[in-house]
Design a protein around this motif. Structure first.
Motif, PDB file in Angstrom:
ATOM      1  N   PHE A   1      14.022  99.087  -1.546  1.00 36.67           N
ATOM      2  CA  PHE A   1      13.133  99.319  -0.594  1.00 36.67           C
ATOM      3  C   PHE A   1      13.433 100.143   0.433  1.00 36.67           C
ATOM      4  O   PHE A   1      12.947 101.107   0.595  1.00 36.67           O
ATOM      5  CB  PHE A   1      12.503  97.837  -0.208  1.00 36.67           C
ATOM      6  CG  PHE A   1      11.188  97.783   0.556  1.00 36.67           C
ATOM      7  CD1 PHE A   1      10.077  97.960  -0.420  1.00 36.67           C
ATOM      8  CD2 PHE A   1      10.988  97.234   1.659  1.00 36.67           C
ATOM      9  CE1 PHE A   1       8.936  97.901   0.397  1.00 36.67           C
ATOM     10  CE2 PHE A   1       9.826  97.189   2.384  1.00 36.67           C
ATOM     11  CZ  PHE A   1       8.752  97.687   1.544  1.00 36.67           C
ATOM     12  N   GLY A   2      14.379  99.531   1.299  1.00 31.64           N
ATOM     13  CA  GLY A   2      14.675 100.504   2.416  1.00 31.64           C
ATOM     14  C   GLY A   2      15.240 101.682   2.209  1.00 31.64           C
ATOM     15  O   GLY A   2      14.939 102.625   2.929  1.00 31.64           O
ATOM     16  N   PHE A   3      16.096 101.980   1.048  1.00 29.84           N
ATOM     17  CA  PHE A   3      16.370 103.241   0.994  1.00 29.84           C
ATOM     18  C   PHE A   3      15.160 104.309   0.495  1.00 29.84           C
ATOM     19  O   PHE A   3      15.429 105.582   1.034  1.00 29.84           O
ATOM     20  CB  PHE A   3      17.159 103.194  -0.334  1.00 29.84           C
ATOM     21  CG  PHE A   3      18.019 104.468  -0.430  1.00 29.84           C
ATOM     22  CD1 PHE A   3      19.068 105.027   0.129  1.00 29.84           C
ATOM     23  CD2 PHE A   3      17.961 105.382  -1.979  1.00 29.84           C
ATOM     24  CE1 PHE A   3      19.728 106.403  -0.186  1.00 29.84           C
ATOM     25  CE2 PHE A   3      18.479 106.319  -2.261  1.00 29.84           C
ATOM     26  CZ  PHE A   3      19.377 106.791  -1.170  1.00 29.84           C
ATOM     27  N   LEU A   4      14.244 103.779  -0.007  1.00 26.91           N
ATOM     28  CA  LEU A   4      13.110 105.006  -0.324  1.00 26.91           C
ATOM     29  C   LEU A   4      12.377 104.917   1.230  1.00 26.91           C
ATOM     30  O   LEU A   4      12.119 106.197   1.210  1.00 26.91           O
ATOM     31  CB  LEU A   4      12.228 104.078  -1.050  1.00 26.91           C
ATOM     32  CG  LEU A   4      10.937 104.853  -1.731  1.00 26.91           C
ATOM     33  CD1 LEU A   4      11.228 106.060  -2.232  1.00 26.91           C
ATOM     34  CD2 LEU A   4      10.160 104.249  -2.550  1.00 26.91           C
ATOM     35  N   GLY A   5      12.230 104.299   2.220  1.00 31.38           N
ATOM     36  CA  GLY A   5      11.816 104.361   3.334  1.00 31.38           C
ATOM     37  C   GLY A   5      12.465 105.490   4.060  1.00 31.38           C
ATOM     38  O   GLY A   5      12.014 106.404   4.827  1.00 31.38           O
TER      39      GLY A   5
ATOM     40  N   ILE B   1      16.581  99.168  10.143  1.00 31.68           N
ATOM     41  CA  ILE B   1      16.945  97.760  10.427  1.00 31.68           C
ATOM     42  C   ILE B   1      17.144  97.241   8.645  1.00 31.68           C
ATOM     43  O   ILE B   1      18.037  96.509   8.709  1.00 31.68           O
ATOM     44  CB  ILE B   1      15.639  97.083  10.887  1.00 31.68           C
ATOM     45  CG1 ILE B   1      15.532  97.412  12.297  1.00 31.68           C
ATOM     46  CG2 ILE B   1      15.905  95.652  10.801  1.00 31.68           C
ATOM     47  CD1 ILE B   1      14.016  96.917  13.061  1.00 31.68           C
ATOM     48  N   GLN B   2      16.627  97.635   7.843  1.00 38.69           N
ATOM     49  CA  GLN B   2      16.797  97.082   6.570  1.00 38.69           C
ATOM     50  C   GLN B   2      18.219  97.381   6.191  1.00 38.69           C
ATOM     51  O   GLN B   2      18.843  96.733   5.384  1.00 38.69           O
ATOM     52  CB  GLN B   2      15.676  97.418   5.491  1.00 38.69           C
ATOM     53  CG  GLN B   2      14.568  96.648   6.002  1.00 38.69           C
ATOM     54  CD  GLN B   2      13.170  97.180   5.235  1.00 38.69           C
ATOM     55  OE1 GLN B   2      13.206  98.516   4.623  1.00 38.69           O
ATOM     56  NE2 GLN B   2      12.197  96.525   5.229  1.00 38.69           N
ATOM     57  N   ALA B   3      18.588  98.856   6.397  1.00 40.38           N
ATOM     58  CA  ALA B   3      20.095  99.305   6.054  1.00 40.38           C
ATOM     59  C   ALA B   3      21.010  98.579   6.754  1.00 40.38           C
ATOM     60  O   ALA B   3      22.141  98.404   6.213  1.00 40.38           O
ATOM     61  CB  ALA B   3      20.036 100.843   6.489  1.00 40.38           C
TER      62      ALA B   3
END
Length: 651
Positions: A35-39, A163-165
């Motif tokens: 998820f976060g990586f795609l962002g 934040i997710q990373a």
């Protein structure tokens, strides 16, 4: 002598460390890798073939990491493999926040996929070593449930990719610390009776392939469709609910796995996911029910996915379990995800015929598993499985992230799609749609609107942050051509802009860019006359004095030269891109002509144009500039009209 899967007791600290390692692995995968990586990639404007290459690199890295883990797996290397993989995963998450190009993202994606592949295979193959054999399933369910609950905390679930990373890196750090306390087995007893299932390995792989396929398709459709998303996880209260459902379902599934219920868990998980898939195209009660069924089904099979590899055959060595885990994750995990996303990308739905066929396949595999037994398969199977997985990944990965499902070519459909794109791309995180009554908002952005009217929207887009301008009336202030140029290359029009490029929305065959422009054009369309009247009434503050000539020249170079050219001849680098009418040749205007009184009147008119723009053209306003700077810029433009092509030079 081969290592055998033990049943000796495991201390509470060692079992707790294993639960932490499982939870950390799932948090890294769910929150960041998936998820976060795609962002982060989207924030840098990577799209098209570049994005496809990044996703393929991650998939290939995952398959390669899975097979490498099985190849390298030894009991004595267990801690080392896990420690190195956690460190690599955490470092890749942090480094991803600094990546800027498709090549750098592809390199990091391969590392993320490889490390996740090693983590998942190593952990699932060694659960018999790491966990208490009497409570193995429950402990796996506990770790899985904790991970899903953490990932659904609203601050993380709806947080930025950065934040997710950071959260994923923190989870990997905890996982790395936990490896210090994992148990290394000393005794080699055989498997407990309940861990000798009658299921054939090939049948179980097929069942998991179907489950991951349906899960990925459901998630992609729910995430990309706001009218469904609002019933699934579109609000904080739903995210808290989902975290609780995930946790309870994973723990319950693990408890049942300890009682020999692997096939029962898989059957129930399929029924829950298939029920969700059948309801994602609906609304009302059906969509609400899907919001409950989906997280329960996902957590059930996720716990089983970690539990199963060590229990798929009577061959009891750790090495055999590792190869089974590698094949399971390469084929079912990585390929199932790619095929589910591809289905959602192409069809925007899960066909009923597919669900019916899946029901038949799952039923045969669970009821007659020995037909597909792989106990005597040749050793080359893992390699062929890996090559087949890579081939499926390369053919199924979409060239763009999943697009919203409505792609109508009608104006109404285009605007509806545009609103979905606005939500999906996170525009609400930087732009509000609320003009505060009685404030300068009304002068800058247009007439106010009672916030009660906005609450009827689903979801409401009032917003609470303003890193960029308010967009409630943007259709009055910016032309479609201006919005298009700004979305593709923000800094070509606004040099100080921090907005990322959204050029990928305008790639060939992608309707999202034009749909977003149509949506922005509609915002404020009903108040154009009010905006025009406010512009005519505007006068600079009486105490305002024009900025000095040098400041006017600098403002022109920063804000006007892109279209009008450095000398004002209408030949700027963007002049050919703004459409019709083209930028004016300011040296041929008469703003500075006439008597002193006439020139002063023209200067006010010019200042209004600079502040509010010209409706129907790409001439955008500079609403937030101070009155003194507006007047200084107007004076500079008037001087250009009297001096021809000899502009003042900005210092």
């Amino acid at each position: 002598m081969p290592d055998r899967l033990p049943t000796s007791a495991v201390s509470v600290p060692a079992a707790a460390a294993a639960v932490v390692a499982i939870a950390a692995t799932y948090v890294d995968f769910l929150l960041f890798a998936q998820f976060g990586f795609l962002g982060l990639i989207q924030a840098q404007g990577v799209g098209g073939s570049g994005l496809r290459g990044v996703l393929l690199a991650m998939g290939c890295g995952g398959v390669a990491g899975s097979l490498a883990a099985a190849r390298l797996f030894r009991r004595s290397r267990l801690r080392k493999l896990l420690l190195v993989s956690f460190v690599v995963s955490g470092a890749a998450a942090l480094l991803s926040t600094m990546a800027r190009s498709a090549a750098s993202f592809a390199f990091l994606a391969a590392g993320i996929g490889g490390s996740v592949g090693i983590l998942t295979v190593t952990l699932s193959a060694s659960v018999a070593v790491l966990l208490d054999p009497r409570r193995r399933g429950f402990q796996i369910g506990l770790g899985t449930g904790i991970a899903y609950a953490v990932c659904n905390v609203p601050t993380l679930f709806a947080g930025s990719a950065w934040i997710q990373a950071a959260a994923a890196a923190g989870a990997c750090g905890l996982g790395a610390v936990a490896t210090r306390f994992l148990k290394e087995p000393e005794d080699p007893p055989a498997l407990p009776p309940h861990a000798r299932p009658a299921s054939g390995f090939r049948a179980i792989v097929v069942v998991f392939l179907v489950l991951v396929w349906v899960d990925s398709a459901c998630f992609s459709i729910l995430e990309a469709t706001p009218n469904l998303n609002r019933f699934a996880w579109g609000e904080p209260r739903l995210q808290w609910r989902n975290g609780l459902v995930h946790f309870l379902a994973a723990c319950a599934g693990g408890w049942y796995l300890d009682r020999g219920g692997l096939r029962g868990v898989l059957a129930l998980s399929f029924l829950l996911l298939a029920g969700s898939a059948a309801m994602v195209g609906g609304a009302g009660m059906g969509a609400r029910a899907a919001g409950w069924l989906y997280p329960a089904g996902v957590s059930l099979y996720s716990a089983a996915l970690v539990f199963a590899p060590g229990c798929l055959s009577n061959r009891t060595t750790l090495g055999a379990a590792a190869w089974r885990a590698a094949i399971l994750y390469a084929v079912a995990g990585w390929c199932g995800s790619a095929m589910g996303i591809g289905m959602a990308q192409d069809l925007h739905a899960i066909p009923g015929a597919f669900l019916a066929a899946s029901l038949g396949v799952v039923g045969v595999c669970l009821l007659f598993p020995r037909v597909a037994s792989l106990a005597t398969a040749p050793r080359s199977v893992p390699y062929w499985a890996g090559l087949g997985a890579i081939g499926l990944l390369s053919s199924q990965l979409p060239e763009e992230p999943l697009l919203p499902s409505r792609r109508s070519s009608s104006p109404e459909g285009g605007r509806e799609l545009g609103r979905e794109v606005y939500i999906r791309e996170g525009c609400i995180h930087c732009h509000s749609q609320y003009i505060r009554p009685g404030s300068r908002d009304e002068e800058w952005w247009g007439p106010a609107q009672p916030p009660l009217d906005r609450k009827e929207e689903i979801p409401p887009l009032i917003g609470n942050r303003r890193q960029g301008p308010d967009l409630l009336r943007v259709g009055n202030r910016r032309s479609p051509e201006w919005n298009r140029l700004h979305l593709i290359d923000p800094r070509s029009l606004v040099p100080e802009s921090r907005m990322p490029s959204y050029a990928h929305l305008f790639a060939d065959g992608n309707p999202c860019g034009e749909a977003l422009i149509a949506y922005l054009e509609e915002l404020g369309a009903s108040t154009r006359e009010d905006r025009a009247a406010a512009a005519i009434r505007w006068l600079p503050a009486p105490e305002s004095r024009p900025a000095d000539p040098a400041t006017g020249a600098k403002l022109f170079a920063e804000s006007c030269a892109q279209c009008h050219g450095v000398s004002g001849h209408g030949d700027g680098p963007l002049a050919k891109l703004v459409g019709s009418p083209p930028p004016s040749d300011l040296t041929r205007s008469s703003w500075g002509a006439g008597t002193t009184e006439e020139a002063a009147g023209r200067l006010i008119v010019l200042a209004r144009i600079i502040k509010f723009g010209i409706p129907g053209t790409t001439m955008a306003g500079h609403e937030t500039l101070e009155d003194s700077k507006i007047l200084g810029l107007a004076a500079y433009v008037a001087r250009l009209s009297t001096q021809g092509s000899e502009p003042m030079r900005a210092p």
